[in-house]
Motif scaffolding. Structure first.
Motif, PDB file in Angstrom:
ATOM      1  N   MET A   1      54.166  -0.279   2.231  1.00 44.28           N
ATOM      2  CA  MET A   1      53.858   0.800   3.160  1.00 44.28           C
ATOM      3  C   MET A   1      52.427   0.671   3.666  1.00 44.28           C
ATOM      4  O   MET A   1      51.496   0.481   2.888  1.00 44.28           O
ATOM      5  N   LYS A   2      52.246   0.747   4.966  1.00 43.88           N
ATOM      6  CA  LYS A   2      50.912   0.692   5.541  1.00 43.88           C
ATOM      7  C   LYS A   2      50.131   1.948   5.173  1.00 43.88           C
ATOM      8  O   LYS A   2      50.684   3.034   5.066  1.00 43.88           O
ATOM      9  N   GLU A   3      48.819   1.784   5.016  1.00 43.19           N
ATOM     10  CA  GLU A   3      47.983   2.925   4.706  1.00 43.19           C
ATOM     11  C   GLU A   3      47.564   3.632   5.993  1.00 43.19           C
ATOM     12  O   GLU A   3      47.470   3.025   7.057  1.00 43.19           O
ATOM     13  N   VAL A   4      47.300   4.921   5.862  1.00 43.44           N
ATOM     14  CA  VAL A   4      46.831   5.697   7.005  1.00 43.44           C
ATOM     15  C   VAL A   4      45.393   5.312   7.310  1.00 43.44           C
ATOM     16  O   VAL A   4      44.562   5.188   6.403  1.00 43.44           O
ATOM     17  N   SER A   5      45.107   5.096   8.580  1.00 44.64           N
ATOM     18  CA  SER A   5      43.736   4.857   9.002  1.00 44.64           C
ATOM     19  C   SER A   5      43.109   6.209   9.331  1.00 44.64           C
ATOM     20  O   SER A   5      43.499   6.869  10.297  1.00 44.64           O
ATOM     21  N   GLU A   6      42.163   6.642   8.512  1.00 54.99           N
ATOM     22  CA  GLU A   6      41.563   7.964   8.708  1.00 54.99           C
ATOM     23  C   GLU A   6      40.661   8.016   9.936  1.00 54.99           C
ATOM     24  O   GLU A   6      40.267   9.106  10.368  1.00 54.99           O
ATOM     25  N   ASN A   7      40.338   6.868  10.477  1.00 51.04           N
ATOM     26  CA  ASN A   7      39.471   6.822  11.659  1.00 51.04           C
ATOM     27  C   ASN A   7      40.257   6.543  12.937  1.00 51.04           C
ATOM     28  O   ASN A   7      39.675   6.290  13.977  1.00 51.04           O
ATOM     29  N   LYS A   8      41.583   6.571  12.839  1.00 55.45           N
ATOM     30  CA  LYS A   8      42.404   6.203  13.990  1.00 55.45           C
ATOM     31  C   LYS A   8      43.495   7.230  14.250  1.00 55.45           C
ATOM     32  O   LYS A   8      44.433   7.355  13.487  1.00 55.45           O
ATOM     33  N   ASN A   9      43.352   7.980  15.322  1.00 49.87           N
ATOM     34  CA  ASN A   9      44.469   8.734  15.888  1.00 49.87           C
ATOM     35  C   ASN A   9      45.267   9.556  14.872  1.00 49.87           C
ATOM     36  O   ASN A   9      46.472   9.398  14.740  1.00 49.87           O
ATOM     37  N   ILE A  10      44.587  10.456  14.174  1.00 51.26           N
ATOM     38  CA  ILE A  10      45.286  11.392  13.299  1.00 51.26           C
ATOM     39  C   ILE A  10      45.861  12.508  14.167  1.00 51.26           C
ATOM     40  O   ILE A  10      45.140  13.120  14.953  1.00 51.26           O
ATOM     41  N   HIS A 221      54.831  10.317   1.447  1.00 45.78           N
ATOM     42  CA  HIS A 221      55.851  10.265   2.502  1.00 45.78           C
ATOM     43  C   HIS A 221      55.273  10.761   3.825  1.00 45.78           C
ATOM     44  O   HIS A 221      55.591  10.222   4.892  1.00 45.78           O
ATOM     45  N   LEU A 222      54.437  11.782   3.749  1.00 47.37           N
ATOM     46  CA  LEU A 222      53.756  12.263   4.954  1.00 47.37           C
ATOM     47  C   LEU A 222      52.831  11.188   5.496  1.00 47.37           C
ATOM     48  O   LEU A 222      52.788  10.930   6.711  1.00 47.37           O
ATOM     49  N   PHE A 223      52.095  10.525   4.599  1.00 47.21           N
ATOM     50  CA  PHE A 223      51.180   9.471   5.030  1.00 47.21           C
ATOM     51  C   PHE A 223      51.937   8.308   5.664  1.00 47.21           C
ATOM     52  O   PHE A 223      51.455   7.690   6.624  1.00 47.21           O
ATOM     53  N   ALA A 224      53.133   8.015   5.162  1.00 43.93           N
ATOM     54  CA  ALA A 224      53.949   6.951   5.755  1.00 43.93           C
ATOM     55  C   ALA A 224      54.328   7.305   7.184  1.00 43.93           C
ATOM     56  O   ALA A 224      54.334   6.447   8.077  1.00 43.93           O
ATOM     57  N   ALA A 225      54.655   8.579   7.410  1.00 40.63           N
ATOM     58  CA  ALA A 225      55.009   9.036   8.758  1.00 40.63           C
ATOM     59  C   ALA A 225      53.810   8.932   9.690  1.00 40.63           C
ATOM     60  O   ALA A 225      53.935   8.488  10.843  1.00 40.63           O
ATOM     61  N   ILE A 226      52.638   9.311   9.195  1.00 40.39           N
ATOM     62  CA  ILE A 226      51.430   9.253  10.022  1.00 40.39           C
ATOM     63  C   ILE A 226      51.047   7.810  10.306  1.00 40.39           C
ATOM     64  O   ILE A 226      50.639   7.466  11.432  1.00 40.39           O
ATOM     65  N   SER A 227      51.184   6.933   9.316  1.00 44.54           N
ATOM     66  CA  SER A 227      50.890   5.519   9.518  1.00 44.54           C
ATOM     67  C   SER A 227      51.800   4.924  10.584  1.00 44.54           C
ATOM     68  O   SER A 227      51.362   4.159  11.456  1.00 44.54           O
ATOM     69  N   ASP A 228      53.081   5.288  10.537  1.00 43.03           N
ATOM     70  CA  ASP A 228      54.029   4.818  11.541  1.00 43.03           C
ATOM     71  C   ASP A 228      53.634   5.347  12.919  1.00 43.03           C
ATOM     72  O   ASP A 228      53.676   4.613  13.918  1.00 43.03           O
TER      73      ASP A 228
END
Length: 245
Positions: A1-10, A221-228
């Motif tokens: 699973m890709k990690e969420v980029s906190e500096n990109k398009n949250i 699971h939320l982070f996976a959705a945001i990463s996608d």
């Protein structure tokens, strides 16, 4: 699973259709209400996870107008559970500086549920953090019909001209008039539909469907959705070349 980029398009606004409580309970050989009772941790995880990334609005589809047609025993149990959960989770809302608000025909709720909702909304009203919006006794059809009635009333009273009815005017009469449209909509349980949820607001929302049943939903699971979501290109009718330029 890709990690969420906190500096990109949250996404500023995430909407969630919390589905699968009944099936989760059935798999465990229990009554449906058992699934609803075990969904509280998922709600807390979604709230805390969204807040940790700087999301500003989190809308949770909690009870639809269609849900009133479920067996009376289940509806009664859900309303009792709502009252208890709201009271139990108030300290969490206050500690997290979360502001609870609601959309939908909340006046149709039983008095105990309505009064509890309004008490929690008032108690959290000065909080300045994540806005947690509960869609209660809500449906997109109800919302659009209600908005049309209010606009028609203004026209009949001479307060609004038909020629002046624009998309902006329509949006201003919706339950979500004070919120931006969701950038991301998540639905759990593996169903691929929006079930009469935010029909106007989801016009250009990115959708993410997961097979995870709601009681098992956690912040990863939320982070996976945001990463996608972060991997997608949002074009709003333009070409990819236009967006890139």
């Amino acid at each position: 699973m890709k990690e969420v980029s906190e500096n990109k398009n949250i996404p500023k606004h995430i909407a969630i259709i919390m589905d699968g409580n009944g099936r989760w309970a059935t798999k465990k050989g229990a009554m449906r209400i058992f699934g609803h009772r075990n969904a509280t941790k998922a709600v807390r995880e979604a709230i805390e996870g969204a807040n940790s990334l700087g999301v500003k609005y989190l809308t949770l589809f909690s009870f639809s107008t269609e849900n009133w047609s479920r067996p009376k025993a289940e509806v009664d149990a859900l309303m009792e559970l709502f009252v208890r959960t709201m009271s139990d989770e108030l300290p969490m809302l206050m500690d997290g500086n979360y502001k609870l608000e609601s959309i939908g025909n909340v006046e149709s709720l039983p008095p105990s549920a309505y009064e509890t909702l309004k008490r929690v909304e008032k108690t959290t009203s000065k909080n300045t953090g994540l806005k947690v919006i509960l869609a209660l006794s809500y449906s997109g059809h109800w919302e659009l019909t209600n908005a049309a009635k209010h606009i028609a009333q203004k026209v009949s009273e001479g307060k609004l001209n038909v020629a002046d009815i624009t998309e902006k005017v329509m949006a201003s009469h919706l339950e979500t008039a004070n919120y931006p449209d969701p950038e991301l909509m998540v639905r759990t349980s593996g169903e691929y539909r929006i079930s009469n949820f935010l029909l106007w607001q989801l016009a250009y929302t990115e959708m993410y469907f997961t097979p995870v049943l709601w009681p098992d939903f956690r912040r990863e699971h939320l982070f996976a959705a945001i990463s996608d979501y972060q991997s997608r290109e949002r074009r709003f009718g333009k070409t990819g070349e236009q967006v890139k330029s």
